[in-house]
Design a protein around this motif. Structure first.
Motif, short mmCIF file in Angstrom:
data_model
loop_
_atom_site.label_atom_id
_atom_site.label_comp_id
_atom_site.label_asym_id
_atom_site.label_seq_id
_atom_site.Cartn_x
_atom_site.Cartn_y
_atom_site.Cartn_z
N ALA A 60 29.22 47.05 38.28
CA ALA A 60 29.18 47.92 39.37
C ALA A 60 29.86 48.37 41.14
O ALA A 60 30.27 49.00 41.64
N THR A 61 29.48 46.76 41.35
CA THR A 61 29.77 46.40 42.91
C THR A 61 31.66 46.52 42.67
O THR A 61 32.31 47.49 43.69
N GLN A 62 31.34 45.70 41.69
CA GLN A 62 33.26 45.47 41.36
C GLN A 62 34.04 46.87 41.54
O GLN A 62 35.24 46.80 41.88
N LEU A 63 33.55 47.77 40.46
CA LEU A 63 34.37 49.28 40.35
C LEU A 63 34.22 49.68 41.73
O LEU A 63 35.23 50.92 42.08
N GLU A 140 38.79 40.20 35.93
CA GLU A 140 40.29 40.07 35.73
C GLU A 140 40.59 41.36 36.77
O GLU A 140 42.41 41.57 36.97
N ALA A 141 40.42 42.42 36.53
CA ALA A 141 41.26 43.92 37.27
C ALA A 141 40.91 43.37 38.38
O ALA A 141 41.32 43.44 39.48
N GLY A 142 39.49 42.85 39.26
CA GLY A 142 39.29 42.91 40.52
C GLY A 142 40.13 42.04 41.15
O GLY A 142 40.95 42.95 42.34
N LYS A 172 37.22 39.60 45.10
CA LYS A 172 37.93 38.24 45.06
C LYS A 172 36.30 38.15 44.88
O LYS A 172 36.31 36.27 44.13
N ARG A 173 35.35 37.96 46.08
CA ARG A 173 34.33 37.01 45.97
C ARG A 173 33.66 38.06 44.13
O ARG A 173 32.65 36.74 43.78
N THR A 174 33.53 38.86 44.21
CA THR A 174 32.83 39.28 43.31
C THR A 174 33.05 38.36 41.89
O THR A 174 32.65 38.66 40.52
N GLU A 175 34.59 38.62 41.91
CA GLU A 175 35.29 38.23 40.50
C GLU A 175 34.47 36.60 39.99
O GLU A 175 34.20 36.30 38.74
N PHE A 176 34.69 36.51 40.74
CA PHE A 176 33.81 34.81 41.12
C PHE A 176 32.61 34.30 40.43
O PHE A 176 31.66 33.47 40.17
N THR A 177 31.82 35.44 41.60
CA THR A 177 30.33 35.28 41.04
C THR A 177 29.75 35.01 39.54
O THR A 177 29.98 36.20 39.09
N LEU A 178 29.32 34.40 39.61
CA LEU A 178 28.40 34.40 38.05
C LEU A 178 29.64 33.66 37.00
O LEU A 178 29.53 34.43 35.50
#
Length: 193
Positions: A60-63, A140-142, A172-178
């Motif tokens: 949701a954050t990434q969105l 991926e979309a991020g 980028k941070r959200t892309e790799f978290t978890l």
């Protein structure tokens, strides 16, 4: 082996927290634990649910990050002129923005599917495919949208004080978290196999 979530007191002996400086000026710290006493260990089911809800929250954050990055980039493409015309009038720019828009919609769709499964009482294990799909698309979309936004902004896109750079770093941070896209694609493949 099941993962567990352990709770540790902030002032526990052996626990150190050191502030870190990061490029987007966000709060960050290095947390180091050395022989720290654990106050509570949550059962595997609670850990599973926490990870599932955190994954949905990250998606949701990434969105939000990606949606705003595309909006800002489209505004910039309407305003910025090259060769006497707005750069948004160039076919390559329009295609890149259209691809970014489609990526944002894929994140939205897969996020809501995963969130719906959890809201219906599914455990993280029950919703593993939906969660892996949502996090794959968020990662991926991020990556693609963040890079498109920076590239279409040109030189100003790499200015660390510009808003679009902050969108880039957040994406980028959200892309790799978890775990990034590849890790979640592997999870999805394992679940389908």
């Amino acid at each position: 082996e099941d993962e567990v979530l352990a709770l540790v007191g902030a002032g526990a002996p052996g626990l150190s927290v050191s502030p870190q400086s990061v490029v987007d000026h966000a709060d960050a710290a290095l947390v180091e634990a050395d022989d720290v006493a654990v106050e509570t260990v949550l059962p595997a089911a609670a850990t599973d649910l926490a990870r599932a809800r955190t994954t949905v929250g990250l998606c949701a954050t990434q969105l939000g990050v990606l949606e705003r990055a595309v909006e800002r980039t489209a505004e910039y493409a309407r305003e910025r002129e090259q060769f006497g015309k707005p750069i948004g009038s160039f076919q390559a720019v329009r295609h890149r923005l259209a691809d970014a828009h489609l990526d944002v919609e894929a994140v939205r769709l897969t996020l809501w599917q995963a969130a719906w499964r959890l809201s219906e009482g599914a455990t993280g294990a029950d919703a593993a495919q939906e969660l892996a799909t949502a996090k794959y698309w968020a990662s991926e979309a991020g990556h693609r949208v963040a890079h498109a936004a920076v590239h279409l902004h040109g030189g100003v896109g790499i200015d660390t004080d510009h808003e679009i750079h902050r969108h880039f770093v957040a994406a980028k941070r959200t892309e790799f978290t978890l775990g990034g896209a590849t890790a979640h694609l592997r999870q999805l493949g394992a679940a389908l196999a």
